[in-house]
Design an enzyme around this catalytic site. Structure first.
Site, PDB file in Angstrom:
ATOM      1  N   LYS A  74      25.500   6.021  26.951  1.00  0.00           N
ATOM      2  CA  LYS A  74      25.067   6.875  28.015  1.00  0.00           C
ATOM      3  C   LYS A  74      24.931   8.228  27.475  1.00  0.00           C
ATOM      4  O   LYS A  74      25.128   8.700  26.354  1.00  0.00           O
ATOM      5  CB  LYS A  74      26.253   7.223  28.917  1.00  0.00           C
ATOM      6  CG  LYS A  74      27.054   5.849  29.638  1.00  0.00           C
ATOM      7  CD  LYS A  74      25.582   5.520  30.650  1.00  0.00           C
ATOM      8  CE  LYS A  74      26.633   4.236  31.376  1.00  0.00           C
ATOM      9  NZ  LYS A  74      25.571   3.792  32.728  1.00  0.00           N
ATOM     10  N   LYS A 110      21.553  -6.214  38.710  1.00  0.00           N
ATOM     11  CA  LYS A 110      22.769  -5.831  39.465  1.00  0.00           C
ATOM     12  C   LYS A 110      22.872  -6.555  40.667  1.00  0.00           C
ATOM     13  O   LYS A 110      22.376  -6.046  41.827  1.00  0.00           O
ATOM     14  CB  LYS A 110      23.265  -4.556  39.409  1.00  0.00           C
ATOM     15  CG  LYS A 110      23.259  -4.011  37.926  1.00  0.00           C
ATOM     16  CD  LYS A 110      24.160  -2.508  38.149  1.00  0.00           C
ATOM     17  CE  LYS A 110      24.182  -1.729  36.834  1.00  0.00           C
ATOM     18  NZ  LYS A 110      24.564  -0.246  36.986  1.00  0.00           N
ATOM     19  N   GLY A 136      26.058  -4.024  34.633  1.00  0.00           N
ATOM     20  CA  GLY A 136      27.461  -4.260  34.871  1.00  0.00           C
ATOM     21  C   GLY A 136      27.799  -3.021  35.863  1.00  0.00           C
ATOM     22  O   GLY A 136      27.144  -1.857  35.784  1.00  0.00           O
ATOM     23  N   LYS A 170      24.880  -0.060  24.019  1.00  0.00           N
ATOM     24  CA  LYS A 170      24.101   0.940  24.975  1.00  0.00           C
ATOM     25  C   LYS A 170      25.118   2.298  25.090  1.00  0.00           C
ATOM     26  O   LYS A 170      26.162   2.137  25.328  1.00  0.00           O
ATOM     27  CB  LYS A 170      24.119   0.131  26.395  1.00  0.00           C
ATOM     28  CG  LYS A 170      23.637   1.286  27.595  1.00  0.00           C
ATOM     29  CD  LYS A 170      23.625   0.623  28.913  1.00  0.00           C
ATOM     30  CE  LYS A 170      24.142   1.239  29.877  1.00  0.00           C
ATOM     31  NZ  LYS A 170      23.886   0.296  31.175  1.00  0.00           N
ATOM     32  N   ASP A 204      21.370   4.891  28.244  1.00  0.00           N
ATOM     33  CA  ASP A 204      21.202   5.099  29.786  1.00  0.00           C
ATOM     34  C   ASP A 204      21.465   6.405  30.335  1.00  0.00           C
ATOM     35  O   ASP A 204      22.579   6.816  29.934  1.00  0.00           O
ATOM     36  CB  ASP A 204      22.278   4.089  30.374  1.00  0.00           C
ATOM     37  CG  ASP A 204      22.290   3.920  31.974  1.00  0.00           C
ATOM     38  OD1 ASP A 204      21.452   4.363  32.413  1.00  0.00           O
ATOM     39  OD2 ASP A 204      22.955   3.026  32.468  1.00  0.00           O
ATOM     40  N   GLU A 257      17.003   3.598  29.711  1.00  0.00           N
ATOM     41  CA  GLU A 257      17.500   3.103  31.164  1.00  0.00           C
ATOM     42  C   GLU A 257      17.419   4.239  32.349  1.00  0.00           C
ATOM     43  O   GLU A 257      18.052   5.458  31.761  1.00  0.00           O
ATOM     44  CB  GLU A 257      18.651   2.190  31.084  1.00  0.00           C
ATOM     45  CG  GLU A 257      19.143   1.921  32.392  1.00  0.00           C
ATOM     46  CD  GLU A 257      20.653   0.992  32.398  1.00  0.00           C
ATOM     47  OE1 GLU A 257      21.104   0.679  31.227  1.00  0.00           O
ATOM     48  OE2 GLU A 257      20.944   0.512  33.162  1.00  0.00           O
ATOM     49  N   ASP A 280      17.440   0.957  36.385  1.00  0.00           N
ATOM     50  CA  ASP A 280      18.533   0.393  37.169  1.00  0.00           C
ATOM     51  C   ASP A 280      18.561   1.119  38.752  1.00  0.00           C
ATOM     52  O   ASP A 280      18.107   0.097  39.619  1.00  0.00           O
ATOM     53  CB  ASP A 280      19.595   0.985  36.472  1.00  0.00           C
ATOM     54  CG  ASP A 280      20.949   0.573  36.838  1.00  0.00           C
ATOM     55  OD1 ASP A 280      21.041   0.124  37.748  1.00  0.00           O
ATOM     56  OD2 ASP A 280      21.997   1.028  36.298  1.00  0.00           O
ATOM     57  N   SER A 293      28.750  -1.179  27.199  1.00  0.00           N
ATOM     58  CA  SER A 293      27.964   0.159  27.524  1.00  0.00           C
ATOM     59  C   SER A 293      28.905   1.000  27.140  1.00  0.00           C
ATOM     60  O   SER A 293      30.270   1.083  27.626  1.00  0.00           O
ATOM     61  CB  SER A 293      27.966   0.137  28.812  1.00  0.00           C
ATOM     62  OG  SER A 293      27.380   1.292  29.563  1.00  0.00           O
TER      63      SER A 293
HETATM   64  O1  OSB Z   1      24.328   2.434  35.001  1.00  0.00           O
HETATM   65  O2  OSB Z   1      24.590   0.734  34.184  1.00  0.00           O
HETATM   66  C1  OSB Z   1      25.021   1.712  34.828  1.00  0.00           C
HETATM   67  C2  OSB Z   1      29.006   1.366  35.373  1.00  0.00           C
HETATM   68  C3  OSB Z   1      29.107   1.860  36.485  1.00  0.00           C
HETATM   69  C4  OSB Z   1      28.098   2.146  37.159  1.00  0.00           C
HETATM   70  C5  OSB Z   1      26.744   2.329  36.669  1.00  0.00           C
HETATM   71  C6  OSB Z   1      26.496   1.561  35.137  1.00  0.00           C
HETATM   72  C7  OSB Z   1      27.786   1.515  34.390  1.00  0.00           C
HETATM   73  C8  OSB Z   1      27.586   0.810  33.094  1.00  0.00           C
HETATM   74  C9  OSB Z   1      28.850  -0.181  32.960  1.00  0.00           C
HETATM   75  O3  OSB Z   1      26.696   1.228  32.410  1.00  0.00           O
HETATM   76  C10 OSB Z   1      28.390  -1.388  32.632  1.00  0.00           C
HETATM   77  C11 OSB Z   1      29.397  -2.306  32.578  1.00  0.00           C
HETATM   78  O4  OSB Z   1      30.034  -2.992  33.660  1.00  0.00           O
HETATM   79  O5  OSB Z   1      30.031  -2.723  31.412  1.00  0.00           O
HETATM   80 MG    MG Z   2      22.355   2.122  34.247  1.00  0.00          MG
END
Ligand code: OSB
Ligand code: MG
Length: 370
Positions: free
Chosen positions: A163, A262, A290, A161, A188, A213, A238, A135
């Site tokens: 953001k 999660k 994650g 992925k 995401d 996402e 999510d 991510s």
């Molecule tokens: O939205 O998936 C998410 C990390 C913290 C809070 C929300 C998210 C995330 C990530 C990181 O996208 C995922 C990872 O642990 O690699």
């Molecule tokens: Mg997410």
């Protein structure tokens, strides 16, 4: 197993690089590590809370309060022969799912160790390696993002992925598709958009994304059903999915076609497995999200992701993608086929390093049964 002692630690770990999302920038992760002892066994769990209530309403402070006042007293001194006994003991506590998930995970670990089986096996896992991706946070420019993604591809990650946030979305997808036309790519939004931003999602609907996402409200299910109707690309929820009931609502209303699981967000591994099974029955794939966990949470995540309907690569990257040094041994290393190996030893299958754990602990409290 009789629960004789429980210890909670507020940890603070520095990320190797700051992580920017539509919710803000993070340079450190603050979580709660839970240790449960009884009858010579030790179990470890991680509550993937944050310092701030920006992703979820829970924080280190709220989880600490609920663990200390309600969840720990519910199980301390009690005999717990299955995780279900603990869930029943705190059933009247509403919400606070990340707090519950940390304690539940420690109990899963201890009970798997009592049986001498891996957590993966105890949960019903079917694989010894799980497919993973990475991510990637928002970067200074599209060029910087293309470069950053290139470094992860070179390390062997086969699913990326990114953001997105308003004003930093379609252009990023286009830049990545120009540079890497065929990679597995998903985005995401962390709830940064509203239904009338549909133009943004239409503009990326032909980019061959695996999924989009959580584009809309962090508790929304209804508006997502309206957006999904207008797009070819699969939506994935999510933030909006807190339980099996939410997963049912989302799939039956066709608010998404894929669910991000999660354990912290849904209250633990038991609820996660129930969502997994339900989605399998609906032929809807799930994947493991994650929360920038340490090796303790990561080990449990890898075990959960070994269940058969986790068919899309997870946000479960190697330890060094997050932290210079992990707090477990062995740390998680990316295999050349973009997988992580599921630990085969008893419980979470990794050893917690006491000195490393002590070095990242900012507060600690112990509870002993009388
Ligand atoms: O939205 O998936 C998410 C990390 C913290 C809070 C929300 C998210 C995330 C990530 C990181 O996208 C995922 C990872 O642990 O690699
Ligand atoms: Mg997410």
């Amino acid at each position: 197993m009789r629960i004789e002692r429980i210890e909670i630690r507020h940890t603070r770990m520095e990320l190797v690089a700051s992580f920017e999302t539509s919710m803000g920038v993070e340079t450190h992760e603050e979580h709660i590590i839970v240790r449960v002892d009884g009858e010579g066994l030790t179990g470890w769990g991680e509550s993937a809370v944050s310092a701030t209530p920006y992703y979820s309403s829970e924080t280190v402070g709220t989880a600490w309060h609920v663990l200390r006042e309600f969840l720990i007293p519910a199980v301390l001194g009690r005999r717990v022969s299955a995780v279900g006994d603990a869930l029943a003991s705190w059933a009247k506590v509403r919400g606070h799912r990340m707090a519950k998930a940390g304690l539940e995970a420690a109990l899963w670990d201890a009970l798997a160790k009592a049986k001498g089986v891996s957590l993966s096996k105890m949960l019903g896992g079917t694989r010894d390696r799980v497919a993973v991706g990475v991510s990637v946070g928002l970067q200074k420019s599209p060029e910087a993002l293309v470069h950053k993604v290139g470094t992860y591809l070179a390390e062997g990650y086969r699913r990326i992925k990114i953001k997105i946030a308003p004003g930093r979305d379609v252009e990023l997808v286009k830049a990545l598709r120009r540079a890497y036309p065929n990679i597995l790519l998903q985005v995401d939004a962390n709830s940064a958009y509203a239904l009338n931003d549909i133009g943004v999602f239409r503009a990326m609907d032909d980019a061959g994304l695996l999924l989009i996402e959580q584009p809309l409200g962090y508790e929304d299910i209804y508006d997502h059903s309206k957006l999904q109707r207008e797009l070819k690309t699969a939506l994935c929820l999510d933030e909006s999915i807190h339980s099996l009931a939410d997963a049912r609502a989302a799939l039956e209303l066709r608010s998404c076609r894929i669910i991000n699981v999660k354990p912290g967000r849904v209250g633990g591994l038991s609820e996660s497995a129930a969502i997994h099974d339900y989605c399998a029955s609906m032929s809807a794939p799930v994947w493991h999200g994650g929360m920038l966990e340490s090796g303790i949470g990561r080990a449990a995540n890898v075990a959960l992701a070994s269940l058969s309907n986790f068919t899309l690569p997870g946000d479960i990257s190697a330890s060094k993608r997050y932290y210079k040094q992990d707090i477990v041994e062995p740390e998680f290393v990316l295999n050349p086929d973009s997988t992580l190996t599921v630990p085969a030893g008893p419980g979470i299958g990794v050893a917690v390093l006491p000195d490393r754990l002590a070095a990242v602990t900012v507060r600690r409290e112990e509870f002993e049964s009388v």
